[in-house]
Write a protein that holds these residues in place. Structure first.
Motif, PDB file in Angstrom:
ATOM      1  N   ILE A   1       0.468  15.459   3.028  1.00 32.20           N
ATOM      2  CA  ILE A   1      -0.158  16.056   4.221  1.00 32.20           C
ATOM      3  C   ILE A   1      -1.276  15.166   4.757  1.00 32.20           C
ATOM      4  O   ILE A   1      -1.409  14.965   5.969  1.00 32.20           O
ATOM      5  N   SER A   2      -2.054  14.562   3.851  1.00 31.65           N
ATOM      6  CA  SER A   2      -3.182  13.728   4.309  1.00 31.65           C
ATOM      7  C   SER A   2      -2.812  12.246   4.376  1.00 31.65           C
ATOM      8  O   SER A   2      -3.688  11.386   4.533  1.00 31.65           O
ATOM      9  N   GLY A   3      -1.506  11.931   4.241  1.00 34.80           N
ATOM     10  CA  GLY A   3      -1.095  10.524   4.259  1.00 34.80           C
ATOM     11  C   GLY A   3      -0.422  10.113   5.560  1.00 34.80           C
ATOM     12  O   GLY A   3      -0.037  10.957   6.375  1.00 34.80           O
ATOM     13  N   ASP A   4      -0.273   8.792   5.722  1.00 29.08           N
ATOM     14  CA  ASP A   4       0.380   8.228   6.907  1.00 29.08           C
ATOM     15  C   ASP A   4       1.821   7.866   6.539  1.00 29.08           C
ATOM     16  O   ASP A   4       2.052   6.968   5.721  1.00 29.08           O
ATOM     17  N   PRO A   5       2.811   8.536   7.142  1.00 32.77           N
ATOM     18  CA  PRO A   5       4.215   8.268   6.772  1.00 32.77           C
ATOM     19  C   PRO A   5       4.685   6.874   7.183  1.00 32.77           C
ATOM     20  O   PRO A   5       5.761   6.436   6.764  1.00 32.77           O
ATOM     21  N   LYS A   6       3.891   6.178   8.008  1.00 33.48           N
ATOM     22  CA  LYS A   6       4.298   4.834   8.428  1.00 33.48           C
ATOM     23  C   LYS A   6       3.523   3.746   7.674  1.00 33.48           C
ATOM     24  O   LYS A   6       3.689   2.551   7.946  1.00 33.48           O
ATOM     25  N   ALA A   7       2.673   4.121   6.727  1.00 32.42           N
ATOM     26  CA  ALA A   7       1.823   3.139   6.030  1.00 32.42           C
ATOM     27  C   ALA A   7       2.664   2.141   5.238  1.00 32.42           C
ATOM     28  O   ALA A   7       2.348   0.957   5.169  1.00 32.42           O
ATOM     29  N   PHE A   8       3.744   2.622   4.623  1.00 29.89           N
ATOM     30  CA  PHE A   8       4.638   1.743   3.854  1.00 29.89           C
ATOM     31  C   PHE A   8       6.036   1.845   4.441  1.00 29.89           C
ATOM     32  O   PHE A   8       6.476   2.921   4.800  1.00 29.89           O
ATOM     33  N   ARG A   9       6.706   0.704   4.511  1.00 31.48           N
ATOM     34  CA  ARG A   9       8.068   0.686   5.052  1.00 31.48           C
ATOM     35  C   ARG A   9       9.044   0.678   3.873  1.00 31.48           C
ATOM     36  O   ARG A   9       9.402  -0.392   3.367  1.00 31.48           O
ATOM     37  N   PHE A  10       9.422   1.828   3.394  1.00 32.21           N
ATOM     38  CA  PHE A  10      10.303   1.926   2.230  1.00 32.21           C
ATOM     39  C   PHE A  10      11.769   1.879   2.644  1.00 32.21           C
ATOM     40  O   PHE A  10      12.110   2.249   3.772  1.00 32.21           O
ATOM     41  N   PRO A  11      12.664   1.440   1.700  1.00 36.55           N
ATOM     42  CA  PRO A  11      14.095   1.329   2.041  1.00 36.55           C
ATOM     43  C   PRO A  11      14.752   2.677   2.341  1.00 36.55           C
ATOM     44  O   PRO A  11      14.370   3.704   1.766  1.00 36.55           O
ATOM     45  N   ARG A  12      15.725   2.632   3.240  1.00 38.45           N
ATOM     46  CA  ARG A  12      16.519   3.821   3.588  1.00 38.45           C
ATOM     47  C   ARG A  12      17.989   3.430   3.385  1.00 38.45           C
ATOM     48  O   ARG A  12      18.628   2.896   4.289  1.00 38.45           O
ATOM     49  N   SER A  13      18.497   3.719   2.188  1.00 36.81           N
ATOM     50  CA  SER A  13      19.822   3.215   1.791  1.00 36.81           C
ATOM     51  C   SER A  13      20.951   3.798   2.637  1.00 36.81           C
ATOM     52  O   SER A  13      20.941   4.989   2.951  1.00 36.81           O
TER      53      SER A  13
ATOM     54  N   PRO B   1      -7.497   7.512  -3.220  1.00 38.14           N
ATOM     55  CA  PRO B   1      -6.896   8.760  -2.734  1.00 38.14           C
ATOM     56  C   PRO B   1      -6.070   8.536  -1.469  1.00 38.14           C
ATOM     57  O   PRO B   1      -4.980   9.107  -1.321  1.00 38.14           O
ATOM     58  N   GLN B   2      -6.557   7.693  -0.546  1.00 38.95           N
ATOM     59  CA  GLN B   2      -5.825   7.490   0.704  1.00 38.95           C
ATOM     60  C   GLN B   2      -4.503   6.770   0.456  1.00 38.95           C
ATOM     61  O   GLN B   2      -3.467   7.113   1.024  1.00 38.95           O
ATOM     62  N   ARG B   3      -4.559   5.743  -0.425  1.00 40.92           N
ATOM     63  CA  ARG B   3      -3.327   5.004  -0.718  1.00 40.92           C
ATOM     64  C   ARG B   3      -2.286   5.909  -1.382  1.00 40.92           C
ATOM     65  O   ARG B   3      -1.102   5.847  -1.074  1.00 40.92           O
ATOM     66  N   ARG B   4      -2.746   6.785  -2.274  1.00 41.98           N
ATOM     67  CA  ARG B   4      -1.828   7.708  -2.947  1.00 41.98           C
ATOM     68  C   ARG B   4      -1.172   8.639  -1.906  1.00 41.98           C
ATOM     69  O   ARG B   4       0.044   8.850  -1.925  1.00 41.98           O
ATOM     70  N   ALA B   5      -1.987   9.154  -1.003  1.00 42.45           N
ATOM     71  CA  ALA B   5      -1.458  10.053   0.036  1.00 42.45           C
ATOM     72  C   ALA B   5      -0.499   9.301   0.958  1.00 42.45           C
ATOM     73  O   ALA B   5       0.556   9.823   1.344  1.00 42.45           O
ATOM     74  N   ASP B   6      -0.826   8.049   1.295  1.00 46.69           N
ATOM     75  CA  ASP B   6       0.049   7.240   2.162  1.00 46.69           C
ATOM     76  C   ASP B   6       1.390   6.959   1.470  1.00 46.69           C
ATOM     77  O   ASP B   6       2.455   6.990   2.104  1.00 46.69           O
ATOM     78  N   LEU B   7       1.326   6.677   0.169  1.00 47.46           N
ATOM     79  CA  LEU B   7       2.567   6.427  -0.584  1.00 47.46           C
ATOM     80  C   LEU B   7       3.433   7.687  -0.609  1.00 47.46           C
ATOM     81  O   LEU B   7       4.650   7.614  -0.386  1.00 47.46           O
ATOM     82  N   ALA B   8       2.810   8.836  -0.856  1.00 44.00           N
ATOM     83  CA  ALA B   8       3.564  10.106  -0.892  1.00 44.00           C
ATOM     84  C   ALA B   8       4.198  10.370   0.478  1.00 44.00           C
ATOM     85  O   ALA B   8       5.383  10.722   0.570  1.00 44.00           O
ATOM     86  N   ALA B   9       3.415  10.187   1.541  1.00 34.69           N
ATOM     87  CA  ALA B   9       3.920  10.478   2.892  1.00 34.69           C
ATOM     88  C   ALA B   9       5.029   9.510   3.296  1.00 34.69           C
ATOM     89  O   ALA B   9       6.035   9.915   3.903  1.00 34.69           O
ATOM     90  N   SER B  10       4.871   8.238   2.958  1.00 34.77           N
ATOM     91  CA  SER B  10       5.876   7.229   3.334  1.00 34.77           C
ATOM     92  C   SER B  10       7.168   7.436   2.546  1.00 34.77           C
ATOM     93  O   SER B  10       8.272   7.277   3.075  1.00 34.77           O
TER      94      SER B  10
END
Ligand code: KG4
Ligand code: ZN
Length: 335
Positions: free
Chosen positions: A189-201, A237-246
């Motif tokens: 909820i507090s993360g940025d879903p675009k912070a990391f570009r993870f693979p989409r198989s 905390p922010q990096r953890r939230a960004d990883l969860a959201a991404s």
């Protein structure tokens, strides 16, 4: 009116339900074992089986009491006998057989994954077939062409981890505890879903299969450094939230796109979604948007019918109508 007593013990929820042949749910009792497995960071099969053994009869008693009927009024026993952890399934299947024998009533058996789709039928209160079925749970990620409650054609499935399993593993990587799905959702909820570009198989491929193990590894490396499975700088905390959201966004993108592809390839106009991951708000929103855009009718059950429960064993009513009863040598089939 026939009363059905249904039993579900495939994984870590001990569940019993009472419903009638017209699909009215009179009781839906679930005893979760989350507290027992949390300290191990995942479901321990033997612990699950023994907890089912201890809890099943009290859960059945509860269900009968809530439904306001006695055991002698039960006219059919239903059980989900596949797939699942074999030791866990054996407890439910044995109890179901013993009850059917003692009461001298028919026994009907159903498939747990198909039952997750049938939960949509129960919640809708009307027919949903034919439809595309998407099951997203801790053990399965599969797409079906559901022709009727009795005819499911598999369109595609995960070739490695299930979506829920990926949520659970990523929760563990991010130290968010067990069960992982709700924990990752809260963190995101507090993360940025675009912070990391993870693979989409397989996103750009026609096949309707899924793969989530590369995504899980990508999160692992983002935490510990490329190629490393431990160490690295502590997570802010922010990096953890960004990883969860991404991570969550990557899963949601793939599930939504593949469901869309399945609708296109089958030309069906109904989508039914079930399984624990269907409780995820971000996924529900994305599926709603996609369905609206395509003019497709979307069915997702309320939370208590998304996660494991015995009411969804009402899929067996369709078999009961055809007198397609289970034989006395019914087996527990893990996969
Ligand atoms: O259908 P289910 O209760 O059990 C199986 O048949 O596997 O699904 C359990 C899975 C778990 O992996 C759990 O982490 C996931 O569903 N889950 C969620 C959420 N709630 C449960 N995943 C994502 N977001 C959620 N809110
Ligand atoms: Zn399930």
């Amino acid at each position: 009116m026939t009363y059905f007593l249904a039993i579900e013990t495939s994984c870590d929820e001990t569940a019993a339900a009472v419903f009638t042949e017209d699909l009215t749910i009179l009781a839906n009792v679930v005893a979760s074992q989350t507290d027992l497995h949390a300290r191990f960071g995942g479901v321990v099969p033997e612990v699950a089986a023994r907890a089912h053994l201890q809890r099943l009869l009290p859960v059945i008693d509860d269900a009968l009491r809530q439904a306001g009927i006695t055991l002698q009024q039960v006219g059919c026993i239903a059980v989900l006998n596949s797939p699942g952890l074999v030791g866990a399934l054996l407890v439910g299947v044995s109890a179901a057989k013993a009850l059917a024998l003692a009461l001298d009533v028919p026994l009907v058996a159903g498939n747990h994954i198909e039952a997750h789709i049938y939960a949509c039928r129960l919640a809708a209160g009307r027919d949903i077939f034919p439809c595309v079925g998407l099951v997203v749970s801790g053990g399965h990620t599969s797409l079906f062409h559901c022709r009727s409650p009795l005819a499911f054609d598999l369109l595609g499935a995960t070739i490695d981890d299930a979506a829920g399993e990926a949520f659970d593993k990523v929760a563990s990587i991010l130290d968010l505890g067990f069960p992982g799905g709700p924990a990752v959702e809260r963190e995101a909820i507090s993360g940025d879903p675009k912070a990391f570009r993870f693979p989409r198989s397989f996103l750009r491929e026609e096949r309707l299969d899924f793969s989530f193990s590369g995504l899980k590894t990508a999160v692992l490396y983002a935490v510990h450094g490329q190629g490393a499975t431990r160490g690295g700088p502590p997570l802010t905390p922010q990096r953890r939230a960004d990883l969860a959201a991404s991570f969550q966004q990557a899963v949601v993108d793939v599930l939504t796109a593949k469901a869309g592809q399945a609708l296109e390839s089958t030309a069906l106009t109904c989508l039914a979604v079930g399984g624990g991951v269907a409780a995820n708000r971000c996924l529900r929103n994305a599926l709603e948007a996609m369905s609206r855009q395509r003019g497709v009718e979307l069915f997702i059950p309320p939370m208590d019918l998304c996660t494991d429960n015995a009411a969804m064993a009402a899929i067996t009513v369709e078999k009961w109508r055809r007198r397609d009863w289970a034989a006395s040598d019914l087996d527990a089939v893990p996969s």
